[in-house]
Motif scaffolding. Structure first.
Motif, PDB file in Angstrom:
ATOM      1  N   MET A   1       0.831  -1.206   0.000  1.00 32.08           N
ATOM      2  CA  MET A   1       0.000   0.000   0.000  1.00 32.08           C
ATOM      3  C   MET A   1       0.866   1.257   0.000  1.00 32.08           C
ATOM      4  SD  MET A   1      -3.271  -0.538  -0.220  1.00 32.08           S
ATOM      5  CE  MET A   1      -3.791   1.117   0.221  1.00 32.08           C
TER       6      MET A   1
ATOM      7  N   ILE B   1      -5.945  -5.010  -2.103  1.00 32.99           N
ATOM      8  CA  ILE B   1      -4.962  -3.930  -2.066  1.00 32.99           C
ATOM      9  C   ILE B   1      -5.100  -3.048  -3.302  1.00 32.99           C
ATOM     10  CG2 ILE B   1      -2.478  -3.438  -2.199  1.00 32.99           C
ATOM     11  CD1 ILE B   1      -2.056  -5.910  -0.426  1.00 32.99           C
TER      12      ILE B   1
ATOM     13  N   THR C   1      -6.093   0.894  -3.304  1.00 36.19           N
ATOM     14  CA  THR C   1      -5.190   1.837  -3.954  1.00 36.19           C
ATOM     15  C   THR C   1      -5.928   2.684  -4.978  1.00 36.19           C
ATOM     16  OG1 THR C   1      -3.329   0.308  -3.677  1.00 36.19           O
ATOM     17  CG2 THR C   1      -3.068   2.049  -5.308  1.00 36.19           C
TER      18      THR C   1
ATOM     19  N   TRP D   1      -7.234   2.723   5.200  1.00 29.17           N
ATOM     20  CA  TRP D   1      -6.795   1.439   4.661  1.00 29.17           C
ATOM     21  C   TRP D   1      -6.032   0.590   5.669  1.00 29.17           C
ATOM     22  CZ3 TRP D   1      -1.670   0.454   4.831  1.00 29.17           C
ATOM     23  CH2 TRP D   1      -0.741   1.463   4.614  1.00 29.17           C
TER      24      TRP D   1
END
Length: 215
Positions: free
Chosen positions: A60, A138, A142, A151
């Motif tokens: 991330m 993920i 994003t 997140w």
């Protein structure tokens, strides 16, 4: 974080609970009927969850840095198109996974906690390469440009959900050991024989979720 994204992340987390390796190692530890099962099992699960969380945080942060550097040029369109392409590829490849190949499930060689931690590391190395729901989650976070305070908790909860079936198996075994030993042993054998079928279904569903989200 929108409700739609939460639904996608929840669906992906549930798919990740189908890990044959995590469940297989859990069943092995439970069925040995040794003392100290709880400490060994939770050491194993904590090791796996920690490694996955560390991987997710690293990815991330890396993706966020890259997107910030090029956002003025791409406006994240590339990310969306990439996720769509990955979804199509996963959906297509899911039909070509051979169903007969058996899966290697690692087992500890000794009763030491170090051996259990090494099995956790081995599980991570085996599973990480095919953790399609995790990588998809993920990618979705994003693409939504979520701030870290959103997140990071989502990632931690996701990793906890991944190991939740193992915890439930432990609780069920503690309460109903007499009735569950036979079925759990048969389940352990099935996991090695049909793990590729599980992988095929997971790839197919992840592909569909990515396609729907990016459309």
């Amino acid at each position: 974080m929108g409700t739609e994204l939460l639904l996608y992340l929840g669906s992906l987390a549930l798919l990740d609970t189908l890990s044959p390796t995590i469940i297989g190692v859990t069943l092995f530890l439970l069925l040995r009927n040794k003392s100290g099962i709880a400490s060994r099992l939770f050491t194993y699960l904590l090791t796996v969850a920690t490694l996955y969380a560390a991987l997710g945080i690293g990815l991330m942060l890396s993706f966020t840095f890259i997107l910030d550097a090029f956002s003025s040029l791409t406006e994240h369109v590339i990310v969306t198109r990439t996720l769509f392409g990955i979804g199509v590829i996963l959906f297509t490849l899911s039909f070509f996974i051979p169903a007969s190949k058996k899966r290697y499930i690692p087992v500890p060689k000794t009763e030491s906690l170090l051996s259990i931690i090494l099995i956790g590391l081995t599980t991570f190395l085996i599973e990480a390469g095919t953790a399609f729901p995790y990588f998809a989650a993920i990618g979705l976070m994003t693409s939504e440009e979520l701030p870290m305070y959103q997140w990071l908790p989502a990632l931690i909860v996701y990793t906890l959900v991944m190991v939740l079936p193992a915890v439930l198996l432990f609780i069920g075994y503690r309460l109903l050991r007499k009735w569950l030993e036979g079925p759990l042993e048969r389940l352990r054998m099935k996991l090695t024989e049909q793990s590729n079928s599980v992988l095929s279904w997971v790839m197919c569903i992840v592909g569909i979720l990515l396609i729907l989200n990016t459309i």
